[in-house]
Enzyme design. Structure first.
Site: not given
Lengths: 225, 83
Positions: A89, A197, A199
């Site tokens: 990002c 994302h 994560e």
């Protein structure tokens, strides 16, 4: 030897903790937390992550100020030595602004902030970041961004496509990105920038685990090596 | 020396912001607006002996992203002292 990683925090980063938790969860070792003003990184690193957020309040352009911060000189040098670098990002925006990756990330074509889980296709499963995925596999990972509209000129797009450097592609239009590109690799294959994302998709409690194998790819490669 | 740096998107690069402004102008009833492109003006106050090469480097290294933007450097004439 324990997996040595670093998560860089800029003023305005807000996914650095999530990134650190994901890395520890997969590798068993907590990453070093590095502040943007540091001019040197820990000595032996297996992996560097540039997290999401709004570094420097997105002043001038998203990622522009962070790309010129002291620590980025060390990150660029580490990338040149072959250390794997992941930018997610805002981290992706920093990578393009710093010249480690081609192209630029512009305002979403819709002008809206987009925050939802999107389907992606793994376009290259041979990279050190994607080896635990199947080629062409569909995975689901959340996006949350205002400036994710990937732009590069046609020659650059043809080149990165031809070199297999598109790592992930949106399976449905998302933000206006040229050729629906969601993530790209550098020429050497050790730098990956992506808007989704991973994560945020590591544990079942996240609602999906589509991102977990990205971290496993990096960690197992180093353990096996 | 006062310098204005005008940063604008390259021709051919889609400008979502300009398009939104265009729609808003039409919504306000302004007709005959053919196109809108939004850019950025950066005002610098630099030492008088700052060279053109330095100004150019500032633009290329930071003020503009050469992948998507063009820039134009405008040196402003010295302000005349009103007193």
């Amino acid at each position: 030897m324990a997996f040595q990683s670093a998560v860089i925090t800029f003023p305005g980063s807000n996914c650095d903790r999530d990134m650190a938790v994901a890395l520890e969860s997969v590798s068993g070792t907590a990453p070093h937390r590095v502040w943007h003003g540091e001019s040197e990184l820990p000595e032996r690193l297996d992996f560097i992550a540039l997290p999401g957020g709004f570094s420097y309040g997105d002043y001038l352009r998203s990622g522009a100020m962070a790309a010129r911060s002291p620590v980025m000189k060390s990150v660029v040098a580490a990338a040149a030595r072959g250390v794997p670098v992941l930018g997610v990002c805002n981290g992706f925006q920093v990578l393009t602004e710093s010249g480690l990756l081609p192209g630029a990330l512009m305002r979403n074509a819709s002008q809206n902030f987009i925050c939802r889980t999107v389907p992606l296709r793994v376009e290259n499963s041979t990279s050190l970041f994607t080896s635990r995925y199947e080629q062409g596999e569909e995975i689901h990972i959340p996006v949350a961004h205002h400036d994710g509209n990937f732009f590069a000129d046609e020659d650059t797009l043809d080149r990165i496509e031809g070199e297999g450097r598109v790592a992930f592609r949106y399976l449905e239009p998302c933000n206006g990105s040229r050729r629906d590109i969601a993530g790209i690799l550098n020429q050497a294959g050790n730098v990956l920038g992506m808007m989704p994302h991973p994560e945020r998709a590591v544990e079942d409690a996240h609602g999906g685990t589509g991102g977990r194998r990205l971290f496993e790819s990096v960690v197992t490669r180093l353990v096996d090596a | 020396m006062k310098v204005h740096v005008h940063v604008s998107l390259k021709p051919g690069v889609l400008d979502p912001q300009g398009r939104a402004i265009h729609h808003a102008l039409e919504g306000l009833g302004f007709t005959g607006v053919n196109d809108v492109r939004a850019g950025r003006l950066i005002e610098l106050d630099v030492a008088d002996d700052t060279g053109d090469d330095d100004l150019d480097a500032m633009c290329r290294k930071l003020l503009a992203n050469m992948v998507i933007e063009n820039y134009r450097i405008e040196k402003l004439p010295e302000a005349v002292d009103a007193a």
